[in-house]
Design an enzyme around this catalytic site. Structure first.
Site, PDB file in Angstrom:
ATOM      1  N   CYS A  83       0.906  -1.144   0.020  1.00  0.00           N
ATOM      2  CA  CYS A  83       0.069  -0.057   0.032  1.00  0.00           C
ATOM      3  C   CYS A  83       1.030   1.171  -0.125  1.00  0.00           C
ATOM      4  O   CYS A  83       1.739   1.316   0.729  1.00  0.00           O
ATOM      5  CB  CYS A  83      -0.961  -0.090   1.279  1.00  0.00           C
ATOM      6  SG  CYS A  83      -1.972   1.386   1.227  1.00  0.00           S
ATOM      7  N   CYS A  86       0.335   3.107   3.620  1.00  0.00           N
ATOM      8  CA  CYS A  86       0.792   2.367   5.091  1.00  0.00           C
ATOM      9  C   CYS A  86       1.851   1.716   4.868  1.00  0.00           C
ATOM     10  O   CYS A  86       2.288   1.015   5.885  1.00  0.00           O
ATOM     11  CB  CYS A  86      -0.483   2.171   5.615  1.00  0.00           C
ATOM     12  SG  CYS A  86      -1.290   0.743   4.882  1.00  0.00           S
ATOM     13  N   CYS A 139      -7.456  -1.091   1.522  1.00  0.00           N
ATOM     14  CA  CYS A 139      -6.254  -1.718   2.428  1.00  0.00           C
ATOM     15  C   CYS A 139      -6.920  -1.917   3.862  1.00  0.00           C
ATOM     16  O   CYS A 139      -7.637  -0.971   4.291  1.00  0.00           O
ATOM     17  CB  CYS A 139      -5.331  -0.694   2.332  1.00  0.00           C
ATOM     18  SG  CYS A 139      -3.930  -1.172   3.595  1.00  0.00           S
ATOM     19  N   CYS A 142      -5.366   1.025   6.439  1.00  0.00           N
ATOM     20  CA  CYS A 142      -5.434   2.412   6.357  1.00  0.00           C
ATOM     21  C   CYS A 142      -6.618   2.898   5.468  1.00  0.00           C
ATOM     22  O   CYS A 142      -6.791   4.107   5.332  1.00  0.00           O
ATOM     23  CB  CYS A 142      -4.401   3.000   5.664  1.00  0.00           C
ATOM     24  SG  CYS A 142      -4.100   2.855   4.196  1.00  0.00           S
ATOM     25  N   CYS A 162      -8.329  -5.520  -9.995  1.00  0.00           N
ATOM     26  CA  CYS A 162      -7.993  -4.738 -10.971  1.00  0.00           C
ATOM     27  C   CYS A 162      -7.650  -3.386  -9.942  1.00  0.00           C
ATOM     28  O   CYS A 162      -8.273  -2.903  -9.225  1.00  0.00           O
ATOM     29  CB  CYS A 162      -9.166  -4.303 -11.920  1.00  0.00           C
ATOM     30  SG  CYS A 162      -9.002  -3.233 -13.203  1.00  0.00           S
TER      31      CYS A 162
END
Length: 175
Positions: A83, A86, A139, A142, A162
Site C-alpha cells: 500500500c 501505509c 487496504c 488504512c 484490478c
C-alpha cells in the site's frame, strides 16, 4: 451481468462504523474493528502532505487512474506490492497477470488461503456508485481505495483484482 450479481451475492459484505465514504466509487460501508487506528487516524491534510495529488485522489477520494497509464502495468519484476499509504503488503508478483484491461491485475491477495482472505491486507466492500454493483478493494490497515475485484479472472481463483498502480509501492525481491 447476471453472473456478476450471482458472484457478488456469495461474497461477505462488511458493515460500517462511523463516517461515510467520499468520492464516486464508495457505497459508504466500512468494516468494523479491523483497521489500525494509528494509520486511519491521519487527517485529510496529513494525507495530502504525505501523498502526491494523484495518490491522494485515488486512495483517499476513491478515484481511478487512466487505463494503460500506471507504472506497474507492465512490471515483470519479482517482488511484493505494498500500500502506498501505509506500506502494508497487498499482492505478490507471483499472482500478477496480464488481463488486458489497462490496470495491474492479480488473481489473489497476498496471504490468501483458498477463499479465506482473513490474513490478507485487503477488505472487500460493495460499491454501487456507477449504478451496478461491483466489489471495491481497500487496504485493511488504512482504508486506502485500491481498485476493484471481478469474478472473471483465471483459474483456480476466477478473480481479477484490478488495482490502480498509483495506490501501490513495489518492493523487488532480494536476490
Amino acid at each position: 451481468m447476471a453472473r456478476l450479481l450471482r458472484a457478488l451475492r456469495g461474497l461477505p459484505l462488511l458493515q460500517a462504523p462511523g463516517r461515510l465514504a467520499r468520492g464516486c466509487a464508495g457505497s459508504g460501508s466500512k468494516d468494523t474493528g479491523s483497521l489500525t487506528k494509528s494509520k486511519r487516524s491521519l487527517s485529510e491534510a496529513d494525507w495530502q502532505k504525505k501523498l502526491t495529488p494523484e495518490q491522494f485522489y485515488v486512495t483517499r477520494e476513491k478515484g481511478t487512474e487512466a487505463p494503460f497509464s500506471g507504472m506497474y502495468l507492465n512490471n515483470k519484476e519479482t517482488g511484493m506490492y505494498h500500500c502506498v499509504c501505509c506500506d502494508s503488503p497487498l499482492f505478490s508478483s507471483e499472482k500478477k497477470y496480464c488481463s488486458g484491461t489497462g490496470w495491474p491485475s492479480f488473481s489473489e491477495a497476498y496471504g490468501s488461503k483458498g477463499s479465506d482472505e482473513s490474513h490478507t491486507g485487503i477488505l472487500r466492500r460493495l460499491d454501487t456508485s456507477l449504478g451496478c454493483p461491483r466489489m471495491e478493494v481497500v487496504c485493511k490497515q488504512c482504508e486506502a481505495h485500491l481498485g476493484h475485484v471481478f469474478p472473471d479472472g483465471p483459474k483456480p481463483t476466477g478473480q481479477r483484482f484490478c488495482i490502480n498502480s498509483v495506490a501501490l509501492k513495489f518492493k523487488p525481491s532480494k536476490p
